[in-house]
Enzyme design. Structure first.
Site, PDB file in Angstrom:
ATOM      1  N   GLY A  49       0.781  -1.243   0.000  1.00 53.43           N
ATOM      2  CA  GLY A  49       0.000   0.000   0.000  1.00 53.43           C
ATOM      3  C   GLY A  49       0.805   1.281   0.000  1.00 53.43           C
ATOM      4  CG  ASP A 107     -10.097   1.024   9.069  1.00 51.67           C
ATOM      5  OD1 ASP A 107     -10.887   1.786   9.637  1.00 51.67           O
ATOM      6  OD2 ASP A 107     -10.468  -0.036   8.519  1.00 51.67           O
ATOM      7  CG  ASP A 163      -6.046  -3.827  -2.243  1.00 50.42           C
ATOM      8  OD1 ASP A 163      -5.827  -3.317  -1.121  1.00 50.42           O
ATOM      9  OD2 ASP A 163      -6.556  -4.950  -2.390  1.00 50.42           O
ATOM     10  NE  ARG A 169      -1.936  -3.251  -3.987  1.00 51.84           N
ATOM     11  CZ  ARG A 169      -2.220  -3.407  -2.707  1.00 51.84           C
ATOM     12  NH1 ARG A 169      -2.265  -2.369  -1.907  1.00 51.84           N
ATOM     13  NH2 ARG A 169      -2.458  -4.600  -2.206  1.00 51.84           N
TER      14      ARG A 169
HETATM   15  P1  5GP Z   1      -5.866  -0.993  10.335  1.00 51.48           P
HETATM   16  O1  5GP Z   1      -4.952  -2.053  10.874  1.00 51.48           O
HETATM   17  O2  5GP Z   1      -5.504   0.413  10.775  1.00 51.48           O
HETATM   18  O3  5GP Z   1      -7.303  -1.305  10.587  1.00 51.48           O
HETATM   19  O4  5GP Z   1      -5.802  -1.049   8.795  1.00 51.48           O
HETATM   20  C1  5GP Z   1      -4.715  -0.694   8.088  1.00 51.48           C
HETATM   21  C2  5GP Z   1      -4.687  -1.422   6.777  1.00 51.48           C
HETATM   22  O5  5GP Z   1      -5.994  -1.816   6.326  1.00 51.48           O
HETATM   23  C3  5GP Z   1      -4.142  -0.518   5.733  1.00 51.48           C
HETATM   24  O6  5GP Z   1      -2.767  -0.724   5.579  1.00 51.48           O
HETATM   25  C4  5GP Z   1      -4.895  -0.924   4.487  1.00 51.48           C
HETATM   26  O7  5GP Z   1      -4.189  -1.908   3.809  1.00 51.48           O
HETATM   27  C5  5GP Z   1      -6.180  -1.519   4.974  1.00 51.48           C
HETATM   28  N1  5GP Z   1      -7.325  -0.597   4.824  1.00 51.48           N
HETATM   29  C6  5GP Z   1      -7.999   0.056   5.781  1.00 51.48           C
HETATM   30  N2  5GP Z   1      -8.996   0.796   5.281  1.00 51.48           N
HETATM   31  C7  5GP Z   1      -8.964   0.600   3.950  1.00 51.48           C
HETATM   32  C8  5GP Z   1      -9.756   1.112   2.846  1.00 51.48           C
HETATM   33  O8  5GP Z   1     -10.708   1.890   2.968  1.00 51.48           O
HETATM   34  N3  5GP Z   1      -9.397   0.687   1.600  1.00 51.48           N
HETATM   35  C9  5GP Z   1      -8.347  -0.168   1.389  1.00 51.48           C
HETATM   36  N4  5GP Z   1      -8.092  -0.509   0.156  1.00 51.48           N
HETATM   37  N5  5GP Z   1      -7.597  -0.660   2.402  1.00 51.48           N
HETATM   38  C10 5GP Z   1      -7.904  -0.278   3.664  1.00 51.48           C
HETATM   39 MG    MG Z   2      -1.981  -1.975   4.014  1.00 51.75          MG
END
Ligand code: 5GP
Ligand code: MG
Length: 183
Positions: A49, A107, A163, A169
């Protein structure tokens, strides 16, 4: 079906334009340059990413940095699995260094929290986190990114490193996925 036709089926709307992205990354690079001057830095990009964000950000950093990559994934499809699988990084290069961990989006916060811990466990003196986009109101753990180029609403977004089922991407902007496709 052409690329554009297929894309139209998935895009609800463009959330961050190419122009806005460039502006935000430039501003972030300027701020980081000011803040991190004089530090012994290793920029660690989270694959996949962090591409193309990382190379674009690197060009805005007027700093002496080493660059490295790490692999981690917490997402399967569109929902965070809550578990983070980590692939290796060259240990030697982060021991005693200030690591700037770069990801596409924060996120729940689980990925960056786990990765920061992993980098500290492997000898980093300090870990600073940096994301292209920060989702608003979605943290599930007590963790915040130190640097964010922009904020996005709580929707599934894709493009510019993010993605949609592995694809898109390479879009030069960030778009929100159509609601009916959001699982
Ligand atoms: P976290 O661990 O903070 O929940 O999520 C981080 C990872 O989740 C990011 O590196 C990403 O790969 C994925 N992610 C979170 N939200 C999104 C989104 O809205 N779209 C995409 N494509 N990936 C997301
Ligand atoms: Mg990621």
């Amino acid at each position: 079906m052409t690329f554009d036709d297929e894309l139209k089926r998935s895009v609800k709307k463009v959330i961050v334009s190419e122009r806005e992205l460039k502006k935000a990354i430039k501003a972030l690079g300027k701020k980081m340059t000011k803040d991190l001057e004089g530090e012994d830095l290793v920029v660690v990009g989270l694959l996949t990413g962090c591409i193309p964000f990382l190379p674009d950000l690197l060009k805005e950093l007027k700093l002496k940095v080493l660059v490295n990559y790490i692999q981690a994934s917490s997402y399967e499809g569109q929902e965070s699995s809550g578990k983070v699988k980590i692939g290796g990084v060259l240990k030697e290069s982060i021991v005693g260094k200030h690591v700037v961990l770069v990801d596409d989006i924060i996120d729940t916060g689980v990925t960056l929290k786990e990765l920061s811990k992993y980098l500290y466990d492997n000898g980093a003196k300090k870990v600073t986190t940096c994301v292209l986009a920060s989702k608003i109101g979605t943290r599930k753990v007590d963790f915040e990114a130190d640097y964010k180029a922009l904020e996005v609403p709580n929707e599934f977004v894709f493009g510019y490193g993010l993605d949609y089922d592995g694809y898109y991407r390479n879009l030069p902007y960030i778009a929100a996925l159509k609601d009916e496709l959001y699982k």
